[in-house]
Write a protein that holds these residues in place. Structure first.
Motif, mmCIF file in Angstrom:
data_model
loop_
_atom_site.group_PDB
_atom_site.id
_atom_site.type_symbol
_atom_site.label_atom_id
_atom_site.label_comp_id
_atom_site.label_asym_id
_atom_site.label_seq_id
_atom_site.Cartn_x
_atom_site.Cartn_y
_atom_site.Cartn_z
ATOM 1 N N ALA A 30 5.494 18.090 -3.885
ATOM 2 C CA ALA A 30 5.480 16.960 -2.952
ATOM 3 C C ALA A 30 6.793 16.883 -2.178
ATOM 4 O O ALA A 30 6.797 16.630 -0.966
ATOM 5 C CB ALA A 30 5.233 15.658 -3.710
ATOM 6 N N ILE A 31 7.904 17.124 -2.868
ATOM 7 C CA ILE A 31 9.210 17.107 -2.199
ATOM 8 C C ILE A 31 9.277 18.213 -1.158
ATOM 9 O O ILE A 31 9.727 18.007 -0.016
ATOM 10 C CB ILE A 31 10.360 17.268 -3.214
ATOM 11 C CG1 ILE A 31 10.393 16.094 -4.198
ATOM 12 C CG2 ILE A 31 11.700 17.397 -2.494
ATOM 13 C CD1 ILE A 31 10.793 14.781 -3.588
ATOM 14 N N ARG A 32 8.829 19.419 -1.513
ATOM 15 C CA ARG A 32 8.860 20.544 -0.564
ATOM 16 C C ARG A 32 8.061 20.214 0.697
ATOM 17 O O ARG A 32 8.489 20.502 1.811
ATOM 18 C CB ARG A 32 8.328 21.821 -1.231
ATOM 19 C CG ARG A 32 9.259 22.385 -2.297
ATOM 20 C CD ARG A 32 8.851 23.802 -2.692
ATOM 21 N NE ARG A 32 7.620 23.825 -3.458
ATOM 22 C CZ ARG A 32 7.555 23.783 -4.792
ATOM 23 N NH1 ARG A 32 8.671 23.690 -5.507
ATOM 24 N NH2 ARG A 32 6.388 23.836 -5.411
ATOM 25 N N SER A 33 6.883 19.594 0.498
ATOM 26 C CA SER A 33 6.042 19.234 1.642
ATOM 27 C C SER A 33 6.699 18.165 2.498
ATOM 28 O O SER A 33 6.661 18.211 3.736
ATOM 29 C CB SER A 33 4.672 18.747 1.159
ATOM 30 O OG SER A 33 3.983 19.767 0.471
ATOM 31 N N LYS A 34 7.322 17.208 1.843
ATOM 32 C CA LYS A 34 7.919 16.097 2.598
ATOM 33 C C LYS A 34 9.189 16.515 3.327
ATOM 34 O O LYS A 34 9.504 15.982 4.398
ATOM 35 C CB LYS A 34 8.172 14.917 1.668
ATOM 36 C CG LYS A 34 6.870 14.278 1.198
ATOM 37 C CD LYS A 34 7.060 13.000 0.395
ATOM 38 C CE LYS A 34 5.695 12.391 0.056
ATOM 39 N NZ LYS A 34 5.813 11.090 -0.638
ATOM 40 N N LEU A 35 9.913 17.481 2.788
ATOM 41 C CA LEU A 35 11.072 17.985 3.515
ATOM 42 C C LEU A 35 10.624 18.669 4.810
ATOM 43 O O LEU A 35 11.282 18.526 5.853
ATOM 44 C CB LEU A 35 11.876 18.962 2.652
ATOM 45 C CG LEU A 35 12.575 18.371 1.425
ATOM 46 C CD1 LEU A 35 13.437 19.436 0.742
ATOM 47 C CD2 LEU A 35 13.433 17.163 1.781
ATOM 48 N N MET A 114 14.989 4.949 8.256
ATOM 49 C CA MET A 114 13.980 4.137 7.567
ATOM 50 C C MET A 114 12.716 4.943 7.278
ATOM 51 O O MET A 114 12.136 4.833 6.190
ATOM 52 C CB MET A 114 13.641 2.907 8.421
ATOM 53 C CG MET A 114 14.727 1.836 8.434
ATOM 54 S SD MET A 114 14.256 0.383 9.401
ATOM 55 C CE MET A 114 12.840 -0.222 8.492
ATOM 56 N N GLU A 115 12.284 5.740 8.243
ATOM 57 C CA GLU A 115 11.073 6.552 8.033
ATOM 58 C C GLU A 115 11.285 7.570 6.916
ATOM 59 O O GLU A 115 10.407 7.812 6.091
ATOM 60 C CB GLU A 115 10.673 7.250 9.333
ATOM 61 C CG GLU A 115 10.133 6.310 10.390
ATOM 62 C CD GLU A 115 8.975 6.923 11.164
ATOM 63 O OE1 GLU A 115 8.319 7.845 10.640
ATOM 64 O OE2 GLU A 115 8.734 6.461 12.291
ATOM 65 N N ILE A 116 12.455 8.191 6.889
ATOM 66 C CA ILE A 116 12.745 9.190 5.858
ATOM 67 C C ILE A 116 12.794 8.540 4.477
ATOM 68 O O ILE A 116 12.228 9.068 3.511
ATOM 69 C CB ILE A 116 14.067 9.908 6.180
ATOM 70 C CG1 ILE A 116 13.880 10.801 7.405
ATOM 71 C CG2 ILE A 116 14.548 10.737 4.981
ATOM 72 C CD1 ILE A 116 15.160 11.411 7.942
ATOM 73 N N CYS A 117 13.469 7.405 4.382
ATOM 74 C CA CYS A 117 13.559 6.717 3.090
ATOM 75 C C CYS A 117 12.182 6.270 2.602
ATOM 76 O O CYS A 117 11.874 6.371 1.402
ATOM 77 C CB CYS A 117 14.501 5.523 3.200
ATOM 78 S SG CYS A 117 16.248 5.964 3.309
ATOM 79 N N GLN A 118 11.349 5.775 3.507
ATOM 80 C CA GLN A 118 10.005 5.346 3.127
ATOM 81 C C GLN A 118 9.173 6.526 2.663
ATOM 82 O O GLN A 118 8.414 6.439 1.690
ATOM 83 C CB GLN A 118 9.331 4.658 4.313
ATOM 84 C CG GLN A 118 8.004 3.991 3.980
ATOM 85 C CD GLN A 118 8.151 2.853 2.976
ATOM 86 O OE1 GLN A 118 9.168 2.158 2.945
ATOM 87 N NE2 GLN A 118 7.136 2.674 2.126
ATOM 88 N N LEU A 119 9.339 7.655 3.337
ATOM 89 C CA LEU A 119 8.589 8.868 2.984
ATOM 90 C C LEU A 119 8.964 9.372 1.593
ATOM 91 O O LEU A 119 8.101 9.762 0.803
ATOM 92 C CB LEU A 119 8.873 9.951 4.026
ATOM 93 C CG LEU A 119 8.236 11.320 3.795
ATOM 94 C CD1 LEU A 119 6.733 11.253 3.988
ATOM 95 C CD2 LEU A 119 8.848 12.349 4.735
ATOM 96 N N LEU A 120 10.268 9.341 1.278
ATOM 97 C CA LEU A 120 10.742 9.897 0.004
ATOM 98 C C LEU A 120 10.744 8.880 -1.131
ATOM 99 O O LEU A 120 10.930 9.261 -2.302
ATOM 100 C CB LEU A 120 12.172 10.433 0.181
ATOM 101 C CG LEU A 120 12.351 11.630 1.123
ATOM 102 C CD1 LEU A 120 13.832 11.981 1.254
ATOM 103 C CD2 LEU A 120 11.576 12.845 0.623
ATOM 104 N N LYS A 121 10.537 7.623 -0.823
ATOM 105 C CA LYS A 121 10.726 6.531 -1.782
ATOM 106 C C LYS A 121 10.063 6.729 -3.139
ATOM 107 O O LYS A 121 10.670 6.418 -4.173
ATOM 108 C CB LYS A 121 10.258 5.213 -1.152
ATOM 109 C CG LYS A 121 10.622 3.984 -1.957
ATOM 110 C CD LYS A 121 10.245 2.719 -1.199
ATOM 111 C CE LYS A 121 10.650 1.470 -1.980
ATOM 112 N NZ LYS A 121 10.292 0.232 -1.223
ATOM 113 N N PRO A 122 8.816 7.233 -3.212
ATOM 114 C CA PRO A 122 8.201 7.369 -4.550
ATOM 115 C C PRO A 122 8.907 8.370 -5.459
ATOM 116 O O PRO A 122 8.733 8.332 -6.677
ATOM 117 C CB PRO A 122 6.780 7.843 -4.225
ATOM 118 C CG PRO A 122 6.563 7.535 -2.778
ATOM 119 C CD PRO A 122 7.903 7.638 -2.138
#
Length: 307
Positions: A30-35, A114-122
Motif C-alpha cells: 500500500a505504501i509503494r502504491s501511495k508513493l 494536506m492531500e499527502i497526509c490524508q493519503l498516508l494517514k492510515p
C-alpha cells in the motif's frame, strides 16, 4: 530513460513544507502504491498551479528501505552518520519517509501537504512538519546567503543524481536532512566583521573570501572542504530558514550521488582539522535532528508500485 524526481534539481522557491513520517503498519504494498500516487499529485499541482513552480521529493529512510523494497538496495545506502565532539552534535532522529514540497505559493504547499497526509494517514505517524520560507534576498536568518556556491545547470545533476555506476538506481539521490536551531540573540551580539569571519564571506554583497583568506574555522571552509583541506565537498543544498518569534532555525537538506560528501562535510564541521579548527558557526547553531534517506527515480517508484 530514467527520470530523476523533479524536486532534486529544481530551482529554489519562496516556500517549502518538510514532512517526516514513521510507518506504523506492515502494509508495504500500500505504501509503494501511495508513493507512486504522490508523484501524480506533484504533477497535478504543478500543472494546476503552474505559476507556483511546484516540485517535490519523496525519499525513503535508510533503515526503512529494506522493508519497503526488500532485495533492492542502493549500493551506498547507509544510516545517518551519528557524530559527537564536545558540545557539537549531529544527532540521529527517527524517520521512515521524508517528503519535501516546494512552491512559490504558501497555500499550494499547504494544500498539497494536506492531500499527502490524508493519503498516508492510515499507515503513518507524522513526526515532524517544518515550513520553510525565502528570507529577504535568499538569505539564512544569520543574514548571509549560503547557497552562493551551489552547483548550477547540468552540474546539479552530476553532483546530486546517481549515474549508471549503480544501474538499478540511476536517477536516484542520497538525501540528508537536519533541522538546526539558531541562537539568534547570541549571534546578533557579534560585530558584523566577526560574523563575516565565521561565515567566510561578505555580508552585504555575498562575495566569498578568497580561499587563502578563509579562517580554518570558517563555515565556508569547514562545510566545503574535507578535514585535511585536500578535497572539495560537493553537494546540492536545498536549505531554507524556518521559525517564528520564539524559535528560529534552518532546515538543511542536501542531495548527492553518494552519501560520502555529506559524511565528510559533517566530520569536517564537527571534528575539524587536526589542530581542532571546527566550524565556529556551530557555536551558534545546534542540530536538533538528523536523517539519511534515498530518493529513487520516478521510474523506480512507479515500477515498484506495480510489483
Amino acid at each position: 530513460m530514467t527520470q530523476a524526481q523533479k524536486g532534486i534539481c529544481a530551482e529554489p522557491n519562496l516556500h517549502a513544507l518538510y514532512l517526516i513520517f514513521n510507518v506504523i503498519d506492515d502494509e508495504e504494498q500500500a505504501i509503494r502504491s501511495k508513493l507512486a500516487y504522490i508523484l501524480e499529485l506533484f504533477t497535478h499541482f504543478d500543472e494546476e498551479y503552474y505559476e507556483a513552480m511546484v516540485s517535490g521529493i519523496i525519499a525513503i529512510g535508510a533503515h526503512y528501505w529494506h522493508e519497503l523494497y526488500p532485495g533492492l538496495i542502493p549500493q551506498a545506502l547507509a544510516p545517518f552518520p551519528d557524530m559527537h565532539c564536545e558540545d557539537r552534535n549531529a544527532p540521529v532522529s527517527p524517520g521512515d519517509l521524508f517528503i519535501q514540497i516546494r512552491a512559490d505559493r504558501l497555500d499550494v504547499c499547504h494544500a498539497l501537504g494536506m492531500e499527502i497526509c490524508q493519503l498516508l494517514k492510515p499507515h503513518v505517524d507524522l513526526l515532524e512538519e517544518v515550513r520553510g520560507f525565502r528570507y529577504l534576498d535568499g538569505r539564512e536568518l544569520t543574514g548571509f546567503v549560503e547557497s552562493v556556491s551551489n552547483p548550477k545547470g547540468m552540474q546539479k545533476f552530476a553532483i546530486a543524481v546517481v549515474d549508471d555506476n549503480d544501474p538499478d538506481f540511476t536517477g536516484g539521490s542520497y538525501v540528508h536532512v537536519q533541522r538546526y536551531q539558531i541562537n539568534m540573540q547570541t549571534w546578533q551580539l557579534l560585530h558584523e566583521s566577526d560574523q563575516e569571519d565565521i561565515m567566510g564571506c561578505n555580508k552585504s554583497n555575498n562575495l566569498s573570501f578568497d580561499l587563502g583568506e578563509l579562517a580554518e574555522y570558517s563555515h565556508a571552509k569547514r562545510s566545503h572542504y574535507s578535514a585535511d583541506n585536500l578535497e572539495k565537498i560537493e553537494l546540492l543544498r536545498h536549505s531554507m530558514p524556518f521559525g517564528d518569534m520564539s524559535v528560529q532555525g534552518s532546515m538543511f537538506v542536501s542531495c548527492a550521488n553518494s552519501p560520502q560528501p555529506f559524511k565528510k562535510m559533517l566530520r569536517s564541521m564537527i571534528f575539524g582539522t587536526e589542530q581542532g579548527m571546527y566550524d565556529k558557526l556551530l557555536d551558534y547553531m545546534t542540530a536538533q535532528t538528523g536523517g539519511a534517506f534515498f530518493a529513487p527515480s520516478v521510474n523506480f517508484i512507479k515500477q515498484q508500485a506495480k510489483s
